[in-house]
Motif scaffolding. Sequence first.
Motif, mmCIF file in Angstrom:
data_model
loop_
_atom_site.group_PDB
_atom_site.id
_atom_site.type_symbol
_atom_site.label_atom_id
_atom_site.label_comp_id
_atom_site.label_asym_id
_atom_site.label_seq_id
_atom_site.Cartn_x
_atom_site.Cartn_y
_atom_site.Cartn_z
ATOM 1 N N LYS A 162 0.817 -1.211 0.000
ATOM 2 C CA LYS A 162 0.000 0.000 0.000
ATOM 3 C C LYS A 162 0.856 1.269 0.000
ATOM 4 C CE LYS A 162 -4.060 1.968 2.169
ATOM 5 N NZ LYS A 162 -5.045 1.940 3.239
ATOM 6 N N LEU A 197 2.584 1.530 -3.473
ATOM 7 C CA LEU A 197 1.650 1.978 -4.511
ATOM 8 C C LEU A 197 1.384 3.475 -4.375
ATOM 9 C CD1 LEU A 197 -1.349 -0.493 -4.953
ATOM 10 C CD2 LEU A 197 0.150 0.424 -6.721
ATOM 11 N N LYS A 234 -2.978 13.629 -4.127
ATOM 12 C CA LYS A 234 -3.550 14.439 -3.044
ATOM 13 C C LYS A 234 -5.058 14.222 -2.972
ATOM 14 C CE LYS A 234 -0.279 18.283 -2.742
ATOM 15 N NZ LYS A 234 -0.075 19.701 -3.104
ATOM 16 N N ALA A 235 -5.686 14.111 -4.145
ATOM 17 C CA ALA A 235 -7.140 13.962 -4.174
ATOM 18 C C ALA A 235 -7.587 12.668 -3.489
ATOM 19 C CB ALA A 235 -7.662 14.015 -5.605
ATOM 20 N N VAL A 236 -6.783 11.611 -3.544
ATOM 21 C CA VAL A 236 -7.198 10.375 -2.869
ATOM 22 C C VAL A 236 -6.699 10.314 -1.431
ATOM 23 C CG1 VAL A 236 -7.351 9.056 -5.016
ATOM 24 C CG2 VAL A 236 -5.245 8.970 -3.681
ATOM 25 N N GLY A 237 -5.992 11.360 -0.998
ATOM 26 C CA GLY A 237 -5.602 11.400 0.405
ATOM 27 C C GLY A 237 -4.228 10.830 0.695
ATOM 28 N N ILE A 238 -3.393 10.741 -0.338
ATOM 29 C CA ILE A 238 -2.019 10.300 -0.097
ATOM 30 C C ILE A 238 -1.229 11.474 0.470
ATOM 31 C CG2 ILE A 238 0.143 9.626 -1.262
ATOM 32 C CD1 ILE A 238 -1.735 8.047 -3.232
ATOM 33 N N ASN A 239 -0.439 11.204 1.497
ATOM 34 C CA ASN A 239 0.435 12.220 2.063
ATOM 35 C C ASN A 239 1.674 12.283 1.174
ATOM 36 O OD1 ASN A 239 2.250 13.706 3.524
ATOM 37 N ND2 ASN A 239 1.734 12.772 5.485
ATOM 38 N N GLY A 284 -7.582 21.308 -0.523
ATOM 39 C CA GLY A 284 -6.236 21.454 0.040
ATOM 40 C C GLY A 284 -5.145 21.110 -0.948
ATOM 41 N N ILE A 285 -5.505 21.051 -2.230
ATOM 42 C CA ILE A 285 -4.499 20.719 -3.250
ATOM 43 C C ILE A 285 -3.701 21.958 -3.642
ATOM 44 C CG2 ILE A 285 -4.239 19.981 -5.671
ATOM 45 C CD1 ILE A 285 -6.509 17.990 -5.133
ATOM 46 N N SER A 342 -4.189 18.186 2.520
ATOM 47 C CA SER A 342 -5.208 17.505 1.718
ATOM 48 C C SER A 342 -5.599 16.136 2.276
ATOM 49 C CB SER A 342 -4.728 17.378 0.277
ATOM 50 O OG SER A 342 -3.399 16.894 0.242
ATOM 51 N N HIS A 343 -4.584 15.362 2.725
ATOM 52 C CA HIS A 343 -4.952 13.996 3.130
ATOM 53 C C HIS A 343 -5.832 13.959 4.379
ATOM 54 C CE1 HIS A 343 -1.013 14.661 5.136
ATOM 55 N NE2 HIS A 343 -1.527 13.952 6.110
ATOM 56 N N VAL A 362 -9.390 14.545 3.151
ATOM 57 C CA VAL A 362 -9.971 13.322 2.592
ATOM 58 C C VAL A 362 -10.416 12.408 3.729
ATOM 59 C CG1 VAL A 362 -9.493 11.233 1.250
ATOM 60 C CG2 VAL A 362 -8.595 13.443 0.479
ATOM 61 N N LEU A 390 -12.533 15.084 -3.491
ATOM 62 C CA LEU A 390 -12.614 15.757 -4.791
ATOM 63 C C LEU A 390 -12.325 14.784 -5.928
ATOM 64 C CD1 LEU A 390 -12.613 18.333 -6.653
ATOM 65 C CD2 LEU A 390 -10.154 18.499 -6.174
ATOM 66 N N GLU A 431 -5.960 -0.977 -9.332
ATOM 67 C CA GLU A 431 -5.048 -0.303 -8.400
ATOM 68 C C GLU A 431 -5.466 1.153 -8.202
ATOM 69 O OE1 GLU A 431 -0.847 -2.696 -9.186
ATOM 70 O OE2 GLU A 431 -1.499 -1.216 -10.636
ATOM 71 N N LEU A 450 -6.584 2.713 -4.604
ATOM 72 C CA LEU A 450 -6.001 3.921 -4.028
ATOM 73 C C LEU A 450 -7.072 4.946 -3.686
ATOM 74 C CD1 LEU A 450 -2.702 4.282 -6.043
ATOM 75 C CD2 LEU A 450 -2.931 3.979 -3.583
ATOM 76 N N ALA A 490 -9.555 4.290 -2.082
ATOM 77 C CA ALA A 490 -9.888 3.977 -0.684
ATOM 78 C C ALA A 490 -8.657 4.033 0.195
ATOM 79 C CB ALA A 490 -10.542 2.596 -0.606
ATOM 80 N N TYR A 491 -7.638 4.774 -0.238
ATOM 81 C CA TYR A 491 -6.378 4.817 0.511
ATOM 82 C C TYR A 491 -6.572 5.348 1.926
ATOM 83 C CZ TYR A 491 -1.535 5.913 1.638
ATOM 84 O OH TYR A 491 -0.315 5.976 2.249
ATOM 85 N N ARG A 492 -7.328 6.415 2.052
ATOM 86 C CA ARG A 492 -7.484 7.065 3.354
ATOM 87 C C ARG A 492 -8.734 6.586 4.101
ATOM 88 N NH1 ARG A 492 -3.316 8.934 6.162
ATOM 89 N NH2 ARG A 492 -2.205 9.636 4.325
ATOM 90 N N ARG A 497 -13.047 6.314 -8.567
ATOM 91 C CA ARG A 497 -11.988 6.426 -7.567
ATOM 92 C C ARG A 497 -12.427 7.341 -6.415
ATOM 93 N NH1 ARG A 497 -6.449 9.200 -9.373
ATOM 94 N NH2 ARG A 497 -7.802 11.009 -9.149
#
Lengths: 314, 231
Positions: A173, A176, A189-194, B50-51, B70-71, B74, B80, B95, B99, B101-103, B144
């Motif tokens: 994870k 990726l 950023k939009a999916v919440g990745i730091n 927050g982008i 940003s994270h 989310v 967004l 994949e 991603l 559902a990453y957060r 996504r």
Amino acid sequence: MLVQILQQIAFGLPQGALYGLMGFGISLIFGISGVTNFAQGNAGMIGVFVGWTVYALTGSLPLALLAGLAGGALLGAGVDRLLMKRVKGLTHAGMLIITLGLLMIFDGLALIVWGTEPLLFPDLFKAPPIMVTLPPALNPEQLLLIIPGGDLRTALAAVVLSFGLVAFFRWSKPGLAARAKAQDEAGAKAVGINVAAADTLAWAVGVASAVAAGFLIAPKSTVAPTMLINLQLYGFTAAVFGGFASPLGAVVGGLLLGVIEKLVVLGLTSLFAAAGILSVNAADFQLSVVLVIIIVTLTVRPTGLFASRFKGKV
Amino acid sequence: MVLETGDFRVSYGRITALKGVDIKVAENEAVAVIGANGAGKSSLMNGLAGIVEAQGGVLYKGADLSRLPSHQRVKRGLVLCPEGRRIFPELNVEENLRLGAYRRGAVKTGLVKVYDMFPRLAERRTQAAGYLSGGEQQMLAIGRALMAEPELLMLDEPSLGLAPVLVDQVFETLRNLRAAGIPILLVEQNAVKALAFADRAYILENGRVVMSGKGAELLADERVKQAYLGI
Ligand SMILES: Nc1ncnc2c1ncn2[C@@H]1O[C@H](COP(=O)(O)OP(=O)(O)OP(=O)(O)O)[C@@H](O)[C@H]1O
Ligand SMILES: [Mg+2]
């Protein structure tokens, strides 16, 4: 001739495995964070010195390896957080200056703390060479094939580690997420990745992998401030060969580079012998071969063997 | 209120794209933002997510998010679906969705839902996302975003580049989401469809809100018709 070729492959693969491990870190850091780290070798060297020191103090090899790798990871993370984050959006020239500056700082640090006297670190995978004689049908001259046992075991460790790390960045994870950040930062950023953490991860793992390469080459190079300078050059070549932003490409590129280098020297040796040139040693051209490979790759296939399909990212 | 901004501003160096915007989104509400190219719609959305950096207040479910990265936004369900898709081209379809559902959000149930909504994506789950057609990529971007189980879904031109049938399908999806109680903030070029869909709408011009009201009212307004609907 077959034996000579096999012999060169047996000597070339172990070196190639180390080139690949070194190239992996360079590619990883570039691919994810966008920085070409010319201080990679020296950062790894600092980690090896840390490991050496812990070994000297405690006599425990596992502890020494752990300390070296952790030290490397911390150093990588520190460089990213304290330096690279502050100079974001740098040009390539700016990056070159900064990482070359780091290279010199690490060099000076090692000189001050540990001195120039070459130090010894135990050979992790010591093993005697194995002599093999191929059947006469394949081997009319009845030459001995020397399998360098220790080197091959070291190489195996390097290859397992390299592919393990590639797999981590391919499927885990956090791996990726880091690659996603490299491919589309706004999307990440939009999916919440730091995204800052993704860079730091690449730097930490990247420098730690250089420390690992340093531990593996230490029996040959000794532990000294310049121990990884050459390997860094090979690592860069492996990375260019593999596509620069592709860590997998760098690992495969390194293995190929190790073998090609030896085979070219073998070819040159027979060429010189046939031409009656005795005054030059073909092995002296080994480093030139590397530079030729860089130039040829960049002109013929600038994207490398493992070019990314979309805009040059892992 | 789910979302409330106060004097929300976005600048890029010396260019000020948003010059103090106050908008609101209530529970169960679908709100549209329309405006000409360069009006600042994407700056608003990216600032809220927050982008891009922004000044001013962002009150989301009673908490001030304006200082959060940003994270963390989310994580609280403010999700967004950005303009221009911004999918991960080297990663495969699945994949990309994972991603999403990453957060937050459950991967398994999310995948079932998204594949059910866009069977096309299910057929291409192992294909590199960069090889999808533009429309398929847009479906992927929407899917996504849904993977995170948004509590406020923001979409920036989700129908861009889609065939008319698919545009209808996107709006159908949005209607279903709203019916399921998910508030929506939507930016659209397709102003007629957006106004017909939304409960309320804001019209943005040069970084400022110049008009706001019920979707149906704006749709009937002469000035809006002339300037934005091309009728
Ligand atoms: N990264 C940036 N750097 C500098 N200026 C920018 C940047 N992004 C947007 N702008 C400027 O900010 C203003 C608003 O842009 P924005 O993208 O928010 O408009 P928009 O309403 O989304 O337009 P469109 O309908 O074309 O998507 C424009 O004048 C644009 O040139
Ligand atoms: Mg826009």
